[in-house]
Every structure is written in structure tokens, then in C-alpha cells.
Motif scaffolding. Structure first.
Motif, PDB file in Angstrom:
ATOM      1  N   LYS A   1      43.663 -96.958 -24.597  1.00  0.00           N
ATOM      2  CA  LYS A   1      44.723 -97.970 -24.651  1.00  0.00           C
ATOM      3  C   LYS A   1      46.088 -97.328 -24.467  1.00  0.00           C
ATOM      4  CE  LYS A   1      42.167-101.245 -27.354  1.00  0.00           C
ATOM      5  NZ  LYS A   1      41.949-102.401 -26.608  1.00  0.00           N
ATOM      6  N   PRO A   2      47.034 -98.069 -23.908  1.00  0.00           N
ATOM      7  CA  PRO A   2      46.842 -99.413 -23.373  1.00  0.00           C
ATOM      8  C   PRO A   2      46.080 -99.392 -22.049  1.00  0.00           C
ATOM      9  CG  PRO A   2      49.092 -98.718 -22.972  1.00  0.00           C
ATOM     10  CD  PRO A   2      48.428 -97.632 -23.767  1.00  0.00           C
ATOM     11  N   SER A   3      45.321-100.442 -21.848  1.00  0.00           N
ATOM     12  CA  SER A   3      44.548-100.570 -20.613  1.00  0.00           C
ATOM     13  C   SER A   3      44.839-101.875 -19.886  1.00  0.00           C
ATOM     14  CB  SER A   3      43.054-100.459 -20.920  1.00  0.00           C
ATOM     15  OG  SER A   3      42.670-101.445 -21.863  1.00  0.00           O
ATOM     16  N   ASN A   4      45.545-102.775 -20.527  1.00  0.00           N
ATOM     17  CA  ASN A   4      45.925-104.049 -19.937  1.00  0.00           C
ATOM     18  C   ASN A   4      47.019-103.792 -18.883  1.00  0.00           C
ATOM     19  OD1 ASN A   4      47.189-106.526 -19.369  1.00  0.00           O
ATOM     20  ND2 ASN A   4      46.821-107.310 -21.425  1.00  0.00           N
ATOM     21  N   PRO A   5      46.825-104.238 -17.632  1.00  0.00           N
ATOM     22  CA  PRO A   5      47.835-104.003 -16.593  1.00  0.00           C
ATOM     23  C   PRO A   5      49.228-104.520 -16.947  1.00  0.00           C
ATOM     24  CG  PRO A   5      45.827-104.893 -15.632  1.00  0.00           C
ATOM     25  CD  PRO A   5      45.651-104.943 -17.126  1.00  0.00           C
ATOM     26  N   ALA A   6      49.318-105.517 -17.829  1.00  0.00           N
ATOM     27  CA  ALA A   6      50.624-106.031 -18.232  1.00  0.00           C
ATOM     28  C   ALA A   6      51.430-104.973 -18.985  1.00  0.00           C
ATOM     29  CB  ALA A   6      50.459-107.273 -19.106  1.00  0.00           C
ATOM     30  N   PHE A   7      50.749-103.969 -19.534  1.00  0.00           N
ATOM     31  CA  PHE A   7      51.420-102.930 -20.315  1.00  0.00           C
ATOM     32  C   PHE A   7      51.412-101.575 -19.609  1.00  0.00           C
ATOM     33  CE2 PHE A   7      49.641-105.939 -23.475  1.00  0.00           C
ATOM     34  CZ  PHE A   7      50.848-106.527 -23.812  1.00  0.00           C
ATOM     35  N   LEU A   8      51.074-101.580 -18.324  1.00  0.00           N
ATOM     36  CA  LEU A   8      51.035-100.350 -17.539  1.00  0.00           C
ATOM     37  C   LEU A   8      51.961-100.478 -16.332  1.00  0.00           C
ATOM     38  CD1 LEU A   8      47.166 -99.771 -17.494  1.00  0.00           C
ATOM     39  CD2 LEU A   8      48.842 -98.705 -19.018  1.00  0.00           C
ATOM     40  N   LEU A   9      52.798 -99.485 -16.138  1.00  0.00           N
ATOM     41  CA  LEU A   9      53.689 -99.488 -14.976  1.00  0.00           C
ATOM     42  C   LEU A   9      52.894 -99.271 -13.694  1.00  0.00           C
ATOM     43  CD1 LEU A   9      56.446 -97.230 -16.511  1.00  0.00           C
ATOM     44  CD2 LEU A   9      56.782 -99.599 -15.777  1.00  0.00           C
ATOM     45  N   ARG A  10      53.275 -99.979 -12.659  1.00  0.00           N
ATOM     46  CA  ARG A  10      52.699 -99.743 -11.342  1.00  0.00           C
ATOM     47  C   ARG A  10      53.243 -98.419 -10.799  1.00  0.00           C
ATOM     48  NH1 ARG A  10      54.966-104.574 -11.316  1.00  0.00           N
ATOM     49  NH2 ARG A  10      56.550-103.922  -9.837  1.00  0.00           N
ATOM     50  N   GLN A  11      52.546 -97.841  -9.839  1.00  0.00           N
ATOM     51  CA  GLN A  11      52.995 -96.575  -9.263  1.00  0.00           C
ATOM     52  C   GLN A  11      54.446 -96.698  -8.782  1.00  0.00           C
ATOM     53  OE1 GLN A  11      50.583 -95.112  -6.051  1.00  0.00           O
ATOM     54  NE2 GLN A  11      51.759 -93.229  -5.873  1.00  0.00           N
ATOM     55  N   GLY A  12      55.297 -95.809  -9.259  1.00  0.00           N
ATOM     56  CA  GLY A  12      56.694 -95.780  -8.854  1.00  0.00           C
ATOM     57  C   GLY A  12      57.552 -96.913  -9.393  1.00  0.00           C
ATOM     58  N   GLU A  13      57.038 -97.700 -10.333  1.00  0.00           N
ATOM     59  CA  GLU A  13      57.766 -98.884 -10.796  1.00  0.00           C
ATOM     60  C   GLU A  13      59.109 -98.548 -11.452  1.00  0.00           C
ATOM     61  OE1 GLU A  13      57.258-102.966 -13.428  1.00  0.00           O
ATOM     62  OE2 GLU A  13      55.525-101.641 -13.210  1.00  0.00           O
ATOM     63  N   LEU A  14      59.178 -97.489 -12.228  1.00  0.00           N
ATOM     64  CA  LEU A  14      60.466 -97.150 -12.844  1.00  0.00           C
ATOM     65  C   LEU A  14      61.517 -96.847 -11.781  1.00  0.00           C
ATOM     66  CD1 LEU A  14      59.584 -94.986 -15.986  1.00  0.00           C
ATOM     67  CD2 LEU A  14      60.496 -97.311 -15.924  1.00  0.00           C
ATOM     68  N   LEU A  15      61.122 -96.152 -10.730  1.00  0.00           N
ATOM     69  CA  LEU A  15      62.067 -95.885  -9.633  1.00  0.00           C
ATOM     70  C   LEU A  15      62.522 -97.183  -8.980  1.00  0.00           C
ATOM     71  CD1 LEU A  15      60.615 -92.762  -7.789  1.00  0.00           C
ATOM     72  CD2 LEU A  15      62.756 -92.915  -9.072  1.00  0.00           C
ATOM     73  N   GLU A  16      61.591 -98.103  -8.784  1.00  0.00           N
ATOM     74  CA  GLU A  16      61.934 -99.401  -8.187  1.00  0.00           C
ATOM     75  C   GLU A  16      62.931-100.155  -9.060  1.00  0.00           C
ATOM     76  OE1 GLU A  16      58.306-101.579  -7.615  1.00  0.00           O
ATOM     77  OE2 GLU A  16      57.444-100.015  -6.338  1.00  0.00           O
ATOM     78  N   ARG A  17      62.701-100.156 -10.359  1.00  0.00           N
ATOM     79  CA  ARG A  17      63.596-100.877 -11.277  1.00  0.00           C
ATOM     80  C   ARG A  17      65.004-100.301 -11.222  1.00  0.00           C
ATOM     81  NH1 ARG A  17      61.379-105.637 -13.461  1.00  0.00           N
ATOM     82  NH2 ARG A  17      59.145-105.327 -13.316  1.00  0.00           N
ATOM     83  N   VAL A  18      65.115 -98.995 -11.207  1.00  0.00           N
ATOM     84  CA  VAL A  18      66.426 -98.346 -11.142  1.00  0.00           C
ATOM     85  C   VAL A  18      67.089 -98.632  -9.797  1.00  0.00           C
ATOM     86  CG1 VAL A  18      67.589 -96.107 -11.092  1.00  0.00           C
ATOM     87  CG2 VAL A  18      65.869 -96.577 -12.837  1.00  0.00           C
ATOM     88  N   ALA A  19      66.315 -98.634  -8.722  1.00  0.00           N
ATOM     89  CA  ALA A  19      66.862 -98.885  -7.385  1.00  0.00           C
ATOM     90  C   ALA A  19      67.432-100.296  -7.262  1.00  0.00           C
ATOM     91  CB  ALA A  19      65.783 -98.654  -6.329  1.00  0.00           C
TER      92      ALA A  19
END
Length: 181
Positions: A122-140
């Protein structure tokens, strides 16, 4: 978790300028204590009252708040923090608030679980896991933020996991363009 601060947070903590630090979803306060020991006033926020009891201490103010409440209004709209720390927590609607609440010259340190972590528990629920590169996308998505460091992958400690982590600087001022004659 009341133990040792994240190596990622400890590594970049010296970049946080003088001023108040927000430890969001602070749990037992391991990062609140780290920043308080460095002389920062800290606001530790969590919805878990028992966790907040252990998070408090000298230089640390605590606040019980449910960041995921349906009618949640960001309580720090007028605040600007020298540092914001978020670890092992993901609630995507908070990202714009975090960026706005970061003071010019401030540092955001974010570290949480990423896709692929389900193979380790855990966590294993996709709602609680970032997608690949998601933090970079959010900052961009936000103008003017500068990525100091980013990692997306496997870690073996303190337990095996897939994580993403980022260190972001909000520059002191907008760059100004000059016309060359």
C-alpha cells in the motif's frame, strides 16, 4: 510516522530560506521537527488529532484540518510560506493552492508514492499513486516555478516503493525582458 525525516527532505531542507514552513499532512511531525530544529517556525497540519499530538513541540504550531473535506476552502489563501513539505500524501486538488502559498524564494518539497507501488503493498489504489512524471507536469502548469531536482522510480528504503519526489523553487521575481536597441 514519527521517525527519521525523509532523506529527500533532509537533503534539500538547507535551501528553504528563513521563514515559516508548512508541513502538510504532517503525520507524527518528523519533518516539522527537522525544520523547527533548523530555526524555522513550523505549522504542522493533519486531520489526525493523535498524530498532531506527537507532531507538536517547540517552534511547531499544529492545526487539525481535513484537506479532503468536500467543502474544503484552502485555509492558507493569504499565507505565504518559505517552505512547504508534503510526503506520503496525495490529494491532487491541492496542487494549485500549494504553488500559490509558496513565498517568492520559497521551496516546495514533495515526495509520495507513484504508479508501480502496488507491487510493494500500500498504497495500491491508482487514486493515491502519481502517474509517471506527474509531479513535473503539475509544476509545468504553473508559470515561473523552477525544478531544482526530480526523481521518479524505485527506492529500497525505508521500505521498497515506487516514488516521485521533487524540489521546486518559486523565484524571487518574474524575469524581466529588456528590449535591445
Amino acid at each position: 510516522m514519527t521517525g527519521t525525516p525523509s532523506a529527500w527532505v533532509a537533503r534539500f531542507a538547507p535551501l528553504v530560506p528563513e521563514g515559516e514552513v508548512l508541513d502538510l499532512a504532517c503525520g507524527g511531525g518528523r519533518h516539522a521537527r527537522l525544520f523547527a530544529a533548523k530555526g524555522h517556525p513550523v505549522l504542522a497540519v493533519d486531520r489526525d488529532l493523535a498524530a498532531l499530538e506527537s507532531a507538536g513541540g517547540q517552534g511547531i504550531a499544529t492545526r487539525a484540518f481535513d484537506l479532503e473535506a468536500e467543502d474544503m476552502e484552502w485555509p492558507f489563501e493569504e499565507s505565504r510560506f518559505a517552505g512547504i513539505v508534503v510526503t506520503n500524501y496525495l490529494h491532487r486538488p491541492l496542487f494549485p493552492h500549494l504553488f500559490r502559498s509558496l513565498a517568492p524564494g520559497g521551496i516546495l518539497l514533495y515526495e509520495t508514492f507513484a504508479a508501480g507501488n502496488e507491487q510493494f503493498g500500500k498504497p495500491s489504489n491508482p487514486a493515491f499513486l502519481l502517474r509517471q512524471g506527474e509531479l513535473l507536469e503539475r509544476v509545468a502548469e504553473e508559470d515561473g516555478l523552477r525544478v531544482i531536482a526530480f526523481e521518479d522510480g524505485y527506492v529500497d528504503g525505508p521500505k521498497a516503493a515506487m516514488v516521485q519526489r521533487i524540489c521546486v523553487l518559486k523565484p524571487l521575481a518574474e524575469p524581466r525582458l529588456c528590449r535591445i536597441a
